[in-house]
Enzyme design. Structure first.
Site, PDB file in Angstrom:
ATOM      1  N   GLU A 168       0.795  -1.237   0.000  1.00  0.00           N
ATOM      2  CA  GLU A 168       0.000   0.000   0.000  1.00  0.00           C
ATOM      3  C   GLU A 168       0.824   1.282   0.000  1.00  0.00           C
ATOM      4  OE1 GLU A 168      -3.289  -2.607   0.180  1.00  0.00           O
ATOM      5  OE2 GLU A 168      -1.418  -2.767   1.251  1.00  0.00           O
ATOM      6  N   GLN A 343     -17.768   5.214   2.607  1.00  0.00           N
ATOM      7  CA  GLN A 343     -18.215   6.461   3.233  1.00  0.00           C
ATOM      8  C   GLN A 343     -17.853   6.578   4.708  1.00  0.00           C
ATOM      9  OE1 GLN A 343     -22.308   7.546   2.530  1.00  0.00           O
ATOM     10  NE2 GLN A 343     -22.204   6.974   0.385  1.00  0.00           N
TER      11      GLN A 343
END
Length: 660
Positions: A168, A343
């Site tokens: 990542e 979200q």
């Protein structure tokens, strides 16, 4: 019939696991705060009870400058004490916890750590916009000792394993990549030199903890960054990690600054399984994978196909803490699927400032320590409205023991959420509606469709929750809004109106952009049709030329969309040829099109269809009749339509029903 491979026992080194479903690492944003340790423990224990064979913690920084907001740091004695308590609690509940050891490198920020970020070379990230300092030989020696010491701590503190974070775009991944490693010493240059530090850290850890303690390395299978590590270098690295004594490889995908979506709903289910499969073909140790493995079907498929030995999804465990148990019980109907919206999870952790992680479809996420208390006495409860707020309110009230009746005026449940499931990438929203429908049936909720109760009919209930949602807002000042070729977004998404050929969408917020995406996808030939003809040497062409223009009053289009999804959505609009007019307002609509204004600048946009996406307002019913009546609550969008999203509506409904 034999049990699916996914549900059969597996091993990671000396660690015997009862099945192949792990829980991947998630940073929850509450780590390290003593007052929130019970909350963190409750979160993990509930996932243990939900069947996770092994749980990997979120990042635990091995050095202070490599950490961040709401993270454990392993140089802090208080944080070590909390981690020992966490590991003990997970063991008592019958679970296994792996500690993820990390250093964020140039993704760390001085505003969070108070320290200058360190990296292999002084190459800034466009995410942090901060120049890191190049690590000295002394910094590297300190880093190696910190990883080894952290691993020894994990082994002594009762963790079942460690996972070294080398993916990542964090520090170890930065050393492996030519994009971020421009060193000229022994740790930079060709791929052999760039992997040197990572391999030394693994060797040092092995020397410190012995051969029996399980060590997982989370490697980057594909950085998704042009000019970064090649596939050949990646597979060579995997083989070297195995030789150094790693027990398993967890294959990560992409950097936080990649321009290719890696976790959003737009990514096909299991879309990166082939990357893990390539690593698996190169080594003989177990390979773990994730990235859009969010359903039982995909999890079983990628393991049975041999792409990986274990799956380690993360966000699906936020949506349903019993993810593995329900798969093992073949109770697909009861599974609350992750909708990959980001979200309340990634948007929270990557926000400025970061916020604790939650979940759009599971309002209990992060609040497991509070629990849902049974009602003191069963009440008769009416819920009016079958959108997600009403569905959540009915479910929560019924779970607490109340007798619940749900009224829905239409012939189907889901409201605006079901409407949104028409948007490309949001089809999975239908699964959420399915989950609620099954849950209400099992809880014995009386669901009455095509029914809008009167105030008199609600008199017989002890409590009433009004969850009638929202409706499109159209300004009375917008001239021409009543013309026959003008409609609001529900008419388009529901299929009530045929699509035009020259379409102007008024409103550049999240709804307007979603509608533009929906229309653009409907206008193109379906991918399977294109593929069918392409495989046979033909080119399929769309028979009619179309155009889509989006008018945005703000210079920032899709302003309300979360940071991890907004760039993906805007990219899709660009790819589909949607023209965006920024900083303009729709002044008037005529039979031939739309006049748009920006101060003195006026433009006429020809259109045979105008779609209004100009906001929402509460859908208020029975307001006068119920005004002042005790026992009436207003939940979700009907309570407050400002900056409304599904996560806010579901959470609000849950909180109301939890207190009745």
């Amino acid at each position: 019939m034999e049990q699916p491979l996914l549900l059969r026992p597996g091993r990671i080194g000396s660690l015997a696991l009862e099945h192949r479903i792990l829980m991947g690492a998630m940073h929850l944003g509450i780590e390290g705060e003593p007052s929130r340790l019970p909350q963190l423990i409750a979160f993990y224990v509930e996932r243990v009870r939900g069947g996770a064979a092994l749980i990997v913690t979120g990042n635990a920084a091995v050095l202070p400058e490599g950490g961040g907001h709401g993270m454990f740091c392993l140089t802090d004695p208080e944080h070590r004490r909390q981690l020992e308590e966490l590991a003990a609690a997970v063991r008592r509940s019958g679970g296994r916890l792996a500690l993820q050891l990390a250093h964020r490198g140039r993704y760390a920020t001085s505003r969070e750590t108070g320290l200058t970020p360190l990296a292999p070379s002084p190459v800034p990230s466009r995410l942090t916009k901060e120049m890191p300092a190049e690590m000295t030989a002394e910094d590297i020696a300190r880093l190696k000792e910190a990883f080894a010491d952290a691993a020894a701590f994990a082994a002594s503190a009762g963790f079942a394993a460690i996972e070294i974070m080398g993916s990542e775009g964090y520090l170890l991944n930065e050393f492996a990549s030519p994009l971020t490693n421009r060193r000229t010493d022994e740790y930079g240059g060709d791929s052999e030199a760039r992997m040197k530090l990572c391999l030394e850290i693994v060797s040092d850890i092995r020397e410190r903890v012995g051969r029996e303690f399980p060590v997982i390395y989370r490697m980057s299978g594909d950085d998704c960054m042009e000019g970064s590590t090649t596939r050949e270098e990646t597979l060579s690295f995997a083989r070297r990690l195995e030789q150094c004594g790693v027990d398993a490889l967890n294959v990560g995908i992409g950097w936080h600054e990649s321009t290719i979506p890696t976790v959003g709903a737009i990514v096909p289910a299991g879309g990166y399984a082939h990357v893990a499969a390539a690593v698996k073909a190169a080594v003989s140790i177990p390979v773990i994978g994730a990235n859009r493995i969010h359903t039982p079907e995909i999890a079983m498929q990628v393991v049975a196909r041999g792409d990986m030995d274990f799956v380690a999804p993360a966000r699906p465990w936020l949506a349903d803490p019993s993810f593995a148990r329900k798969i093992a019980d073949a109770d697909r109907d009861a599974l609350n699927l992750c909708v990959s919206c980001n979200q309340a999870c990634l948007d929270h952790t990557l926000g400025h400032p970061p916020k604790p992680v939650g979940c759009l479809v599971n309002p209990r996420t992060g609040s497991e320590s509070v629990g849902l208390k049974p009602a003191d006495r069963p009440l008769e409860v009416a819920v009016v409205g079958g959108g997600v707020a009403g569905l959540q309110a009915a479910k929560t009230a019924a779970e607490r023991g109340h007798r619940v009746t749900l009224y829905e005026a239409e012939n189907r449940l889901g409201g605006q959420f079901l409407l949104a499931s028409q948007i490309p990438g949001k089809e999975v929203f239908r699964e959420t509606v399915r989950y609620y429908r099954v849950a209400l049936q099992r809880l014995g909720v009386d669901v009455r469709m095509n029914t809008a109760p009167s105030a008199a009919e609600l008199d017989c209930y002890d409590r009433v929750i009004m969850a009638t949602g929202v409706k499109p807002y159209v300004s009375e000042a917008l001239e021409g809004a009543e013309l026959p070729h003008v409609c609001a977004y529900p008419d388009i998404l529901s299929g009530a109106r045929p699509l035009g050929r020259r379409i102007v969408i008024v409103g550049g917020g999240g709804i307007g952009c979603d509608v533009a995406h929906y229309i653009a996808e409907r206008m193109r030939l379906r991918p399977e049709v294109e593929a069918f003809f392409a495989e046979r040497g033909c080119e399929a062409k769309h028979p009619v030329e179309t155009s889509i223009t989006l008018i945005s009053r703000s210079e920032k289009v899709a302003k309300g969309v979360g940071p991890t999804s907004r760039w993906v959505l805007l990219g899709e609009l660009r790819r589909r040829g949607v023209h965006v007019l920024k900083g303009f307002r729709a002044a008037s609509i005529t039979a031939e099109g739309v006049w748009a204004e920006n101060g003195e600048d006026k433009q006429f946009l020809p259109a045979d269809q105008v779609v209004l996406c100009t906001g929402q307002e509460p859908r208020v019913v029975l307001a006068e009749e119920l005004d002042g009546r005790p026992g009436v609550e207003w939940a979700g969008g009907v309570s407050d339509a400002a900056e409304l999203n599904a996560a806010k509506a579901i959470r609000h409904a849950y909180e109301i029903a939890a207190k009745i």
